[in-house]
Design a protein around this motif. Structure first.
Motif, PDB file in Angstrom:
ATOM      1  N   ARG A  23      90.241 -62.287 -22.902  1.00  0.00           N
ATOM      2  CA  ARG A  23      91.316 -63.219 -23.244  1.00  0.00           C
ATOM      3  C   ARG A  23      92.648 -62.483 -23.235  1.00  0.00           C
ATOM      4  O   ARG A  23      92.770 -61.403 -23.812  1.00  0.00           O
ATOM      5  CB  ARG A  23      91.077 -63.831 -24.617  1.00  0.00           C
ATOM      6  CG  ARG A  23      92.175 -64.781 -25.070  1.00  0.00           C
ATOM      7  CD  ARG A  23      91.930 -65.246 -26.496  1.00  0.00           C
ATOM      8  NE  ARG A  23      93.022 -66.078 -26.987  1.00  0.00           N
ATOM      9  CZ  ARG A  23      93.169 -66.422 -28.265  1.00  0.00           C
ATOM     10  NH1 ARG A  23      92.292 -66.017 -29.170  1.00  0.00           N
ATOM     11  NH2 ARG A  23      94.185 -67.179 -28.642  1.00  0.00           N
ATOM     12  N   ASP A  73      96.161 -67.643 -22.217  1.00  0.00           N
ATOM     13  CA  ASP A  73      96.810 -68.677 -23.006  1.00  0.00           C
ATOM     14  C   ASP A  73      98.170 -68.165 -23.469  1.00  0.00           C
ATOM     15  O   ASP A  73      98.635 -67.110 -23.030  1.00  0.00           O
ATOM     16  CB  ASP A  73      95.932 -69.121 -24.181  1.00  0.00           C
ATOM     17  CG  ASP A  73      95.488 -67.975 -25.076  1.00  0.00           C
ATOM     18  OD1 ASP A  73      96.220 -66.966 -25.163  1.00  0.00           O
ATOM     19  OD2 ASP A  73      94.413 -68.075 -25.701  1.00  0.00           O
ATOM     20  N   ASP A 132      84.438 -65.898 -26.659  1.00  0.00           N
ATOM     21  CA  ASP A 132      83.345 -65.793 -25.694  1.00  0.00           C
ATOM     22  C   ASP A 132      83.129 -64.309 -25.384  1.00  0.00           C
ATOM     23  O   ASP A 132      83.998 -63.660 -24.804  1.00  0.00           O
ATOM     24  CB  ASP A 132      83.705 -66.555 -24.427  1.00  0.00           C
ATOM     25  CG  ASP A 132      82.607 -66.516 -23.382  1.00  0.00           C
ATOM     26  OD1 ASP A 132      81.583 -65.830 -23.607  1.00  0.00           O
ATOM     27  OD2 ASP A 132      82.774 -67.167 -22.333  1.00  0.00           O
ATOM     28  N   LEU A 183      87.955 -64.934 -17.326  1.00  0.00           N
ATOM     29  CA  LEU A 183      89.267 -64.639 -17.894  1.00  0.00           C
ATOM     30  C   LEU A 183      89.890 -65.910 -18.447  1.00  0.00           C
ATOM     31  O   LEU A 183      89.902 -66.948 -17.783  1.00  0.00           O
ATOM     32  CB  LEU A 183      90.182 -64.059 -16.807  1.00  0.00           C
ATOM     33  CG  LEU A 183      91.655 -63.847 -17.162  1.00  0.00           C
ATOM     34  CD1 LEU A 183      91.800 -62.808 -18.273  1.00  0.00           C
ATOM     35  CD2 LEU A 183      92.447 -63.439 -15.930  1.00  0.00           C
ATOM     36  N   ARG A 184      90.406 -65.806 -19.658  1.00  0.00           N
ATOM     37  CA  ARG A 184      91.177 -66.886 -20.271  1.00  0.00           C
ATOM     38  C   ARG A 184      92.592 -66.372 -20.520  1.00  0.00           C
ATOM     39  O   ARG A 184      92.777 -65.325 -21.138  1.00  0.00           O
ATOM     40  CB  ARG A 184      90.557 -67.323 -21.602  1.00  0.00           C
ATOM     41  CG  ARG A 184      91.402 -68.333 -22.388  1.00  0.00           C
ATOM     42  CD  ARG A 184      90.878 -68.511 -23.806  1.00  0.00           C
ATOM     43  NE  ARG A 184      91.799 -69.287 -24.612  1.00  0.00           N
ATOM     44  CZ  ARG A 184      91.557 -70.533 -25.043  1.00  0.00           C
ATOM     45  NH1 ARG A 184      90.429 -71.128 -24.733  1.00  0.00           N
ATOM     46  NH2 ARG A 184      92.441 -71.164 -25.795  1.00  0.00           N
ATOM     47  N   SER A 187      88.545 -62.630 -27.997  1.00  0.00           N
ATOM     48  CA  SER A 187      87.956 -63.781 -27.319  1.00  0.00           C
ATOM     49  C   SER A 187      86.752 -64.293 -28.093  1.00  0.00           C
ATOM     50  O   SER A 187      85.928 -63.503 -28.577  1.00  0.00           O
ATOM     51  CB  SER A 187      87.540 -63.405 -25.894  1.00  0.00           C
ATOM     52  OG  SER A 187      86.851 -64.466 -25.272  1.00  0.00           O
ATOM     53  N   ARG A 212      96.149 -58.349 -24.518  1.00  0.00           N
ATOM     54  CA  ARG A 212      94.732 -58.676 -24.690  1.00  0.00           C
ATOM     55  C   ARG A 212      94.481 -59.064 -26.140  1.00  0.00           C
ATOM     56  O   ARG A 212      94.913 -58.357 -27.071  1.00  0.00           O
ATOM     57  CB  ARG A 212      93.838 -57.507 -24.305  1.00  0.00           C
ATOM     58  CG  ARG A 212      92.356 -57.852 -24.448  1.00  0.00           C
ATOM     59  CD  ARG A 212      91.452 -56.969 -23.643  1.00  0.00           C
ATOM     60  NE  ARG A 212      90.093 -57.539 -23.598  1.00  0.00           N
ATOM     61  CZ  ARG A 212      89.131 -57.133 -22.796  1.00  0.00           C
ATOM     62  NH1 ARG A 212      89.368 -56.144 -21.934  1.00  0.00           N
ATOM     63  NH2 ARG A 212      87.937 -57.710 -22.806  1.00  0.00           N
ATOM     64  N   THR A 213      93.807 -60.190 -26.351  1.00  0.00           N
ATOM     65  CA  THR A 213      93.516 -60.685 -27.691  1.00  0.00           C
ATOM     66  C   THR A 213      92.022 -60.967 -27.822  1.00  0.00           C
ATOM     67  O   THR A 213      91.281 -60.955 -26.841  1.00  0.00           O
ATOM     68  CB  THR A 213      94.341 -61.954 -27.994  1.00  0.00           C
ATOM     69  OG1 THR A 213      94.206 -62.889 -26.904  1.00  0.00           O
ATOM     70  CG2 THR A 213      95.816 -61.624 -28.158  1.00  0.00           C
ATOM     71  N   ALA A 248      83.877 -63.164 -21.808  1.00  0.00           N
ATOM     72  CA  ALA A 248      85.198 -63.379 -21.221  1.00  0.00           C
ATOM     73  C   ALA A 248      86.243 -62.466 -21.851  1.00  0.00           C
ATOM     74  O   ALA A 248      86.158 -62.104 -23.028  1.00  0.00           O
ATOM     75  CB  ALA A 248      85.619 -64.837 -21.387  1.00  0.00           C
ATOM     76  N   ASP A 291      90.489 -69.560 -16.869  1.00  0.00           N
ATOM     77  CA  ASP A 291      91.064 -70.667 -17.643  1.00  0.00           C
ATOM     78  C   ASP A 291      92.540 -70.367 -17.861  1.00  0.00           C
ATOM     79  O   ASP A 291      92.892 -69.411 -18.563  1.00  0.00           O
ATOM     80  CB  ASP A 291      90.358 -70.812 -18.991  1.00  0.00           C
ATOM     81  CG  ASP A 291      88.923 -71.295 -18.864  1.00  0.00           C
ATOM     82  OD1 ASP A 291      88.465 -71.497 -17.725  1.00  0.00           O
ATOM     83  OD2 ASP A 291      88.246 -71.438 -19.896  1.00  0.00           O
ATOM     84  N   THR A 300      96.817 -63.221 -23.968  1.00  0.00           N
ATOM     85  CA  THR A 300      97.814 -64.139 -24.509  1.00  0.00           C
ATOM     86  C   THR A 300      99.194 -63.709 -24.033  1.00  0.00           C
ATOM     87  O   THR A 300      99.563 -62.538 -24.140  1.00  0.00           O
ATOM     88  CB  THR A 300      97.773 -64.150 -26.045  1.00  0.00           C
ATOM     89  OG1 THR A 300      96.470 -64.597 -26.471  1.00  0.00           O
ATOM     90  CG2 THR A 300      98.825 -65.090 -26.620  1.00  0.00           C
TER      91      THR A 300
END
Length: 262
Positions: A55, A86, A50, A83-84, A48, A45-46, A53, A117, A57
């Protein structure tokens, strides 16, 4: 976190799975009740940008995928969650000690009113490698999915390995998109004018279920010589591009988004 296991019959290969689940936290944000990984799949977890949301990684904890590896990842954005996902760096598909191809299966699920995303960094197909990748996504009505899928064929000055990449998406329980790319040595016509035309980077950006497709019809357009934007038969838009390298591919995809005013 579950430890990675060797693939039966191949001590040099790895089998690993990661799972991510996002739910509304009741305070206008998103919680992650499930965040697990193993071996080369290390989700973290990093921060975000937003506040609504979560995030995550993906951090490469070890070299993978190598020939014979079996990797799987599942990410879910439940109803009302955002949820993002990346990546911290490009993924290299590498040759291993076995002749078996590596496999990487990704499953994405988006609930009603949720958003996911999927924005990993590029996948680089290294000479001598063979990877079969399949991304499957299920999007509920009212859900939103963004998928960025970029492949680079070979490192600088290097011939690529074999890469088969398939993207399958269902929306509201119905098929929306199903496409497979077969690139590299042994794939018929992959470097011809009808496919890559001498380019070494190919990518697509798939936008599913956004409100803009309901408010304003989107027409097919060509934002440049190496990209095309195509509305699909459903609440979705596809951007496809080729480029000489990874940097220019990303620029083309970003410019295509600006062109469509998405």
């Amino acid at each position: 976190m579950t430890a990675a296991a060797a693939v039966p019959g191949s001590a040099a290969s790895v089998s690993a799975r990661a799972r991510i689940t996002a739910i509304p936290d009741g305070r206008g944000g998103t919680a992650l009740p499930l965040l697990s990984g193993a071996g080369p799949l290390a989700p973290r977890r990093t921060r975000s940008a937003d506040p609504a949301a979560a995030r995550v990684t993906l951090v490469g904890a070890m070299s993978a995928p190598l020939s014979g590896d079996r990797l799987a990842l599942e990410a879910r954005a439940e109803a009302g969650a955002a949820l993002r996902v990346d990546g911290s760096a490009a993924t290299l598909a590498l040759p291993g000690r076995t002749a078996e191809p590596a496999r990487y299966d990704v499953r994405l699920r988006v609930g009603e009113g949720g958003r996911l995303d999927w924005l990993p960094e590029q996948l680089v197909s290294v000479r001598g490698s063979e990877l079969r990748q399949h991304l499957r996504a299920e999007v509920a009505p009212g859900g939103c999915l963004v998928v960025r899928d970029e492949q680079v064929l070979g490192r600088a000055g290097e011939e690529p390995g074999r890469l088969r990449s398939r993207l399958t998406v269902r929306y509201g329980g119905r098929p929306l998109f199903d496409q497979e790319l077969d690139l590299g040595p042994g794939a018929p016509g992959w470097d011809g004018g009808a496919v890559l035309g001498g380019h070494r980077a190919v990518g697509q950006l798939l936008l599913v279920g956004t409100e803009k497709t309901d408010e304003q019809p989107l027409l097919a357009c060509i934002p440049g010589e190496s990209a095309v934007v195509t509305p699909l038969a459903g609440p979705a838009l596809l951007v496809t591009a080729v480029a000489p390298d990874a940097l220019r591919l990303r620029r083309v995809l970003d410019s295509a988004l600006t062109f469509t005013s998405w």
